[in-house]
Design an enzyme around this catalytic site. Structure first.
Site, PDB file in Angstrom:
ATOM      1  N   ASP A  73       0.848  -1.181   0.000  1.00 23.31           N
ATOM      2  CA  ASP A  73       0.000   0.000   0.000  1.00 23.31           C
ATOM      3  C   ASP A  73       0.889   1.239   0.000  1.00 23.31           C
ATOM      4  OD1 ASP A  73       0.930   0.107   2.712  1.00 23.31           O
ATOM      5  OD2 ASP A  73      -0.763  -1.150   3.296  1.00 23.31           O
ATOM      6  N   ASP A  75       1.297   5.117   1.656  1.00 24.19           N
ATOM      7  CA  ASP A  75       0.893   6.038   2.710  1.00 24.19           C
ATOM      8  C   ASP A  75       1.390   7.440   2.401  1.00 24.19           C
ATOM      9  OD1 ASP A  75      -0.202   3.881   4.023  1.00 24.19           O
ATOM     10  OD2 ASP A  75       1.536   3.574   5.317  1.00 24.19           O
ATOM     11  N   ASP A 157       9.714   5.391  13.934  1.00 29.86           N
ATOM     12  CA  ASP A 157      10.418   4.388  14.725  1.00 29.86           C
ATOM     13  C   ASP A 157      11.776   4.007  14.159  1.00 29.86           C
ATOM     14  OD1 ASP A 157       9.246   3.179  12.527  1.00 29.86           O
ATOM     15  OD2 ASP A 157       8.037   1.770  13.710  1.00 29.86           O
TER      16      ASP A 157
END
Length: 466
Positions: A73, A75, A157
């Site tokens: 996908d 983002d 992260d």
């Protein structure tokens, strides 16, 4: 592919923090092409930029394109708030509470669009309790503090996920030397690893997942605190851990994931009873789990469906037989003992990982079938074949045998029985009865009463009920 990425720039000395000025990679310095990107994702970015906002493709899609992997996908990260994004797209919907974002729908494709986030203040008195908060261990409970592009890069992260691609200029902005870590096959946390794991202990699982998926190593400073901090997973909501476990084991690289989880002390935090069985009976438990995960990986590679029920049944099974034996030693019959032990084990497990009832019920049925499959006399074999859970139970029997369980050839018998015609099946049942009534078989007590002795093709007495 990655040689082009480093053809015309050299990365500075690696540090586990972001830079205020990013490394900018032009189209000649990276291999990403607009033609490889969803046209809907490009449309979202262009429309937001035309409306005066900053907008980039971000995270895993950029990382995967650099590795020549097809992204699952795309983002988008933007300076627009969720409400501002929603105002630009009539086909958009705001979702989430802990992490509010926008789903822009284009038929079946969804472009997930998130507002730039900032790091959380360490002093709770400085925080707006309606926007963000931490618990006493430092875990972030809500994450809706908006910030700049630089802030957003800082709070991500891993360095390999802090890459921003602009499909309009075809440039990559690299705030954390993520391209360098991609080149060196490293998963590295941004910031202090201990603090980042305390903020969200699931990052330990994500580090393992990315290492397994990409065949990367976890950078030594990022790996060092994991074993000590693994118990923090006990504070993560059980429903969230269920979602993370599915990502860990149902993405096509489950065996390597399992190895890393065991090595870093994370497996026991997810499956405590199974981890105990792994210590008590390491050869059998490890072989069964590896075989189950290997079959799972193979089915995913072949494009076949995989049910989480079978996966959890396999991961938990090694902890079950000892519990069944204990109940039988107290005088409980085999099938009720299996059912009681299964109920106890699953009840314990769902406290750690919230496995939904739509999966726990099939798990119990698969296990229950293991006690029923040896009981084949009379019409039982045919009734078992008609059971909707027979195939899963049969496959699970073969899995147990592949790990070294001795079942007296039960798997082969059921394999032959499924392929046999009616006449052959009756013969197989007669053979079972003959073995049961052989010279070394225990003498059966003759039943009293006026019931007709059963006569027919099998010539055997009706067996006692389960």
């Amino acid at each position: 592919m990655l040689k082009k990425l480093f053809k015309s720039f050299r990365s500075p000395l690696r540090r586990a923090q972001t830079k205020s000025t990013p490394q900018v990679l032009s189209s000649s310095q990276h291999p990403i092409k607009r033609s490889e990107i969803s046209r809907y994702a490009i449309s979202v970015v262009e429309r937001l930029q035309q409306a005066g906002y900053q907008a980039y493709l971000v995270g895993g899609c950029v990382r995967d394109l650099l590795l020549d992997i097809d992204p699952k996908d795309f983002d988008v990260a933007t300076s627009a708030t969720p409400e501002q994004v929603r105002a630009e797209f009539r086909n958009a919907r705001i979702i989430g509470r802990r992490f509010k974002l926008v789903h822009v729908h284009f038929g079946r494709e969804i472009i997930e669009t998130a507002t730039f986030r900032a790091n959380h203040p360490q002093d709770d008195e400085e925080e707006d309790s309606h926007l963000s908060s931490r618990n006493e261990s430092g875990r972030i409970l809500r994450d809706n503090v908006y910030g700049t592009l630089e802030d957003d890069a800082q709070r991500r992260d891993f360095t390999i996920n802090a890459l921003y691609y602009d499909p309009v200029t075809e440039r990559i902005l690299d705030y954390a030397n993520g391209a360098h870590d991609i080149h060196n096959h490293l998963v590295r946390l941004i910031g202090d690893p201990t603090q980042r794991y305390q903020e969200d202990p699931v990052r330990m699982l994500r580090a393992v997942r990315f290492a397994a998926k990409l065949d990367f190593d976890i950078e030594k400073h990022s790996a060092a605190p994991i074993y000590k901090l693994a118990p923090l997973l006990a504070g993560v909501p059980a429903a969230r851990l269920f979602d993370e476990v599915l990502k860990l084991f149902l993405s096509g690289y489950a065996i390597y994931t399992y190895e890393l989880l065991v090595d870093y002390g994370l497996y026991g935090q997810l499956f405590p009873a199974s981890a105990a069985a792994l210590k008590q009976n390491p050869d059998y438990t490890d072989t069964l789990i590896r075989n189950a995960l290997g079959n799972t990986d193979l089915r995913i590679q072949q494009g076949k469906t995989v049910t989480p029920a079978f996966l959890f049944a396999a991961l938990l099974w090694p902890a079950l037989p000892a519990r069944v034996i204990r109940l039988q030693e107290r005088g409980m019959p085999p099938i009720p003992a299996m059912q009681e032990a299964a109920h106890e084990l699953i009840s314990e497990q769902v406290q750690r990982i919230a496995v939904p009832k739509r999966f726990t019920l099939p798990i119990r049925e698969i296990w229950d079938m293991q006690e029923r499959l040896p009981r084949r006399s009379g019409k039982r074999a045919d009734l078992l074949l008609e059971n909707p859970r027979f195939r899963a139970g049969y496959d699970f029997l073969l899995l147990r045998e592949s790990a070294g369980e001795q079942t007296g050839g039960l798997g082969d018998w059921w394999t032959d029985y499924q392929d046999a015609n009616d006449s052959e099946r009756r013969g197989m049942i007669r053979d079972l009865s003959s073995k049961d009534e052989g010279p070394n078989a225990p003498r059966k007590r003759r039943r009293s009463g006026s019931k007709r002795k059963r006569s027919g093709a099998d010539g055997a007495a009706q067996p006692a009920a389960d």
